[in-house]
Write an enzyme that holds these catalytic residues in place. Structure first.
Site, PDB file in Angstrom:
ATOM      1  CE  LYS A  44      33.666  -3.213  97.160  1.00  0.00           C
ATOM      2  NZ  LYS A  44      34.062  -4.201  96.138  1.00  0.00           N
ATOM      3  CE1 TYR A  54      42.052   1.019  87.024  1.00  0.00           C
ATOM      4  CE2 TYR A  54      42.610  -0.037  89.095  1.00  0.00           C
ATOM      5  CZ  TYR A  54      41.672   0.548  88.265  1.00  0.00           C
ATOM      6  OH  TYR A  54      40.369   0.631  88.649  1.00  0.00           O
ATOM      7  NE  ARG A  95      37.273   2.030  93.124  1.00  0.00           N
ATOM      8  CZ  ARG A  95      37.968   2.067  94.259  1.00  0.00           C
ATOM      9  NH1 ARG A  95      38.187   3.221  94.847  1.00  0.00           N
ATOM     10  NH2 ARG A  95      38.451   0.963  94.804  1.00  0.00           N
ATOM     11  CG  HIS A 129      33.537   1.349  89.517  1.00  0.00           C
ATOM     12  ND1 HIS A 129      33.410   1.497  90.890  1.00  0.00           N
ATOM     13  CD2 HIS A 129      34.529   0.441  89.345  1.00  0.00           C
ATOM     14  CE1 HIS A 129      34.278   0.712  91.505  1.00  0.00           C
ATOM     15  NE2 HIS A 129      34.968   0.056  90.588  1.00  0.00           N
TER      16      HIS A 129
END
Length: 298
Positions: free
Chosen positions: A172, A279, A247, A244
């Site tokens: 990004k 996470y 990921r 995603h």
């Protein structure tokens, strides 16, 4: 029909709204998803003929690809900007997006695949098909490196540094990062380059793009969504799975294994550590589930 309007919209975003190249590309991608939907349904509609009902059906189609509520909301925002532009230019008299509602978004823990489920999904790939080795290489590199789907479609051969065990990723905001890549992912990427990719008639300007479609052009993000959706169905997995998810699974498995959060942040390309901290919540849920399952007093 659509290309000329998209070209004018691009000029408007660049010149009148002075948006960055990344933002302009994101807006155009949102509108191109609408065009892809119309083409997939065999509906040759001009921008002026698109109604609220058509737009609602398009968003339903996008949701069916496995895109999150947040992604859907962003796409709706891009489509709305396009129709506001058409209104400004007097191309349309009424804006069909006026009553188009974005899905409600809330921060929640994403679905995560177990290692066994990832193996199940990859096992569904038919290596005898022209795209077999390519699809296997894509899924292996997504799980091995935790890449965003946009980073996968943009990955170039010149960014592969296999001798050093790294790939250079453009994330990004055009920020670069070096991500380690495992031996197995390297093996399948090399296999794809020696088999499926070698058979293609590669289009001019696409020579350095790693993953190509059968016409020798780069893949779209939607194509990867569709590939994964089909494999998940074949594997009989009922979770909400998108690119995603690989990921998320990459990061979750690292944290569960005791990886340093700063290292995970670096590999994911998160600007802020708070983004990576989700996470640790996933890890706590995992620990709680483990305790509930195996502790006799819980």
């Amino acid at each position: 029909m659509w290309p000329s309007y998209l070209k004018s919209f691009k000029a408007y975003l660049q010149l009148e709204r002075s948006l960055s190249e990344h933002s302009v590309a994101a807006y155009l991608h949102d509108v191109e998803l609408l065009v892809q939907y119309l083409e997939s349904m065999g509906r040759a509609l001009s921008p002026q003929e698109v109604t609220l009902t058509v737009l609602q059906e398009c968003i339903h189609w996008i949701a069916g690809l496995g895109m999150t509520a947040t992604s859907q909301a962003r796409i709706i925002s891009g489509i709305k900007a396009f129709y506001k532009f058409l209104l400004l230019e007097n191309v349309i008299q009424e804006d069909p997006t006026q009553l188009l509602e974005a899905p409600k978004t809330r921060r929640k823990l994403p679905d995560v695949l177990t290692f066994e489920e990832i193996e199940q999904i990859i096992a569904q790939i038919d290596l005898s098909t022209p795209e077999g080795h390519r699809n296997k290489a894509i899924l292996e590199i997504m799980y091995s490196c935790g890449l965003r789907v946009s980073e996968v479609v943009g990955l170039k051969i010149s960014q592969l540094h296999f001798n050093d065990g790294f790939i250079r990723v453009i994330g990004k905001g055009d920020k670069e990062r070096l991500v380690p890549i495992g031996r197995q992912a390297i093996q399948y990427v090399n296999m794809y380059r020696e088999t499926d990719r070698r058979q293609l008639d590669i289009k001019k300007g696409q020579e350095d793009i790693l993953f190509l479609n059968r016409r020798g052009n780069g893949l779209t993000r939607v194509m990867i969504f569709l590939v994964i959706k089909k494999l998940v169905e074949q594997a009989g997995i009922k979770k909400q799975v998108s690119p995603h998810t690989f990921r998320h699974s990459f990061a979750t498995h690292l944290v569960e294994g005791g990886a340093n959060l700063r290292a995970v942040q670096e590999m994911l390309g998160h600007e802020s550590i708070t983004t990576t901290e989700i996470y640790t919540h996933l890890d706590r849920e995992y620990l709680r589930d483990t305790l509930a399952r195996y502790h006799p007093r819980f």
